[in-house]
Design a protein around this motif. Sequence first.
Motif, mmCIF file in Angstrom:
data_model
loop_
_atom_site.group_PDB
_atom_site.id
_atom_site.type_symbol
_atom_site.label_atom_id
_atom_site.label_comp_id
_atom_site.label_asym_id
_atom_site.label_seq_id
_atom_site.Cartn_x
_atom_site.Cartn_y
_atom_site.Cartn_z
ATOM 1 N N UNK A 112 0.819 -1.214 0.000
ATOM 2 C CA UNK A 112 0.000 0.000 0.000
ATOM 3 C C UNK A 112 0.857 1.271 0.000
ATOM 4 N N UNK A 113 0.298 2.330 -0.552
ATOM 5 C CA UNK A 113 1.010 3.614 -0.672
ATOM 6 C C UNK A 113 1.409 4.181 0.685
ATOM 7 N N UNK A 114 0.565 4.042 1.692
ATOM 8 C CA UNK A 114 0.909 4.590 3.017
ATOM 9 C C UNK A 114 2.106 3.853 3.624
ATOM 10 N N UNK A 115 2.170 2.545 3.449
ATOM 11 C CA UNK A 115 3.318 1.769 3.940
ATOM 12 C C UNK A 115 4.557 2.170 3.150
ATOM 13 N N UNK A 116 4.384 2.379 1.854
ATOM 14 C CA UNK A 116 5.499 2.813 1.014
ATOM 15 C C UNK A 116 6.064 4.143 1.510
ATOM 16 N N UNK A 117 5.197 5.115 1.742
ATOM 17 C CA UNK A 117 5.636 6.461 2.111
ATOM 18 C C UNK A 117 6.195 6.550 3.518
ATOM 19 N N UNK A 118 5.573 5.854 4.461
ATOM 20 C CA UNK A 118 5.923 6.069 5.862
ATOM 21 C C UNK A 118 6.771 4.964 6.493
ATOM 22 N N UNK A 119 6.911 3.848 5.813
ATOM 23 C CA UNK A 119 7.720 2.749 6.358
ATOM 24 C C UNK A 119 8.834 2.372 5.381
ATOM 25 N N UNK A 123 13.006 3.615 5.418
ATOM 26 C CA UNK A 123 13.962 2.538 5.700
ATOM 27 C C UNK A 123 14.927 2.367 4.524
ATOM 28 N N UNK A 124 14.382 2.396 3.310
ATOM 29 C CA UNK A 124 15.213 2.251 2.116
ATOM 30 C C UNK A 124 16.216 3.403 1.995
ATOM 31 N N UNK A 125 15.769 4.624 2.237
ATOM 32 C CA UNK A 125 16.655 5.785 2.134
ATOM 33 C C UNK A 125 17.797 5.676 3.142
ATOM 34 N N UNK A 126 17.491 5.309 4.374
ATOM 35 C CA UNK A 126 18.537 5.169 5.401
ATOM 36 C C UNK A 126 19.492 4.038 5.027
ATOM 37 N N UNK A 127 18.936 2.924 4.572
ATOM 38 C CA UNK A 127 19.752 1.779 4.153
ATOM 39 C C UNK A 127 20.726 2.186 3.042
ATOM 40 N N UNK A 128 20.218 2.850 2.016
ATOM 41 C CA UNK A 128 21.057 3.250 0.888
ATOM 42 C C UNK A 128 22.091 4.292 1.331
ATOM 43 N N UNK A 129 21.665 5.266 2.118
ATOM 44 C CA UNK A 129 22.592 6.287 2.606
ATOM 45 C C UNK A 129 23.746 5.652 3.382
ATOM 46 N N UNK A 178 15.299 -5.810 6.290
ATOM 47 C CA UNK A 178 13.935 -5.290 6.487
ATOM 48 C C UNK A 178 13.316 -4.936 5.133
ATOM 49 N N UNK A 179 14.084 -4.310 4.246
ATOM 50 C CA UNK A 179 13.596 -3.993 2.900
ATOM 51 C C UNK A 179 13.203 -5.281 2.179
ATOM 52 N N UNK A 180 14.040 -6.295 2.265
ATOM 53 C CA UNK A 180 13.738 -7.596 1.657
ATOM 54 C C UNK A 180 12.423 -8.163 2.206
ATOM 55 N N UNK A 181 12.262 -8.127 3.520
ATOM 56 C CA UNK A 181 11.047 -8.670 4.143
ATOM 57 C C UNK A 181 9.810 -7.915 3.640
ATOM 58 N N UNK A 182 9.920 -6.607 3.555
ATOM 59 C CA UNK A 182 8.779 -5.818 3.069
ATOM 60 C C UNK A 182 8.474 -6.128 1.592
#
Length: 187
Positions: A112-119, A123-129, A178-182
């Motif tokens: 869902x879009x809300x999970x994408x935006x807020x979870x 997480x992906x941005x922090x992981x990549x950074x 966590x990204x993989x699990x999502x």
Amino acid sequence: MEYVPRERVSELTIGLSVVSLAVVFAAAGGRIPQSTVPAAPQWFLDLIPHVNVAISVTAIATITYGWRAIRRGSVDRHRIAMLASFGLFAAFLVLYLYRLVAVGGPEPFPGPETVYQFVYLPILVIHVFLAVVCVPLVYYALLLAFAYPIEELRRTNHARFGRLAASLWLVSFTLGIVVYVLLHVVY
């Protein structure tokens, strides 16, 4: 035994970091054509995320083991664990980039879009950074280890940069899981 000229550690770190990150960003940005990589069956491409999560779990274990080994004074075990960690990271990156280029870009989030935006996205941005920040730190610590004998290594920044690199590496690998699990388990 000196494997890397001491006076070149900083330059090599910068050079390797720039080249590595350029390849990563080129692949992520779709700048590397699919024709540059050999074709693979879909089952192989589908398997890569699962292999990479296993690599991530193993890397977390080897980084933790290496950290504990050096705290206990076992330089040889530390070296083996950290070289294994670097090898696992390289294998992860090769597989990830191969899949990224072969399928033509990153995998879209299926939830869902809300999970994408807020979870997922934070997480992906922090992981990549953290992954990007880790690249020069890991190279620097590794090159120092190759440039100095063990007796002299304590007088360098190896331990300080190594601790920072290992800490950020652990967080980045964990967030990658966590990204993989999502992406592959929850949605």
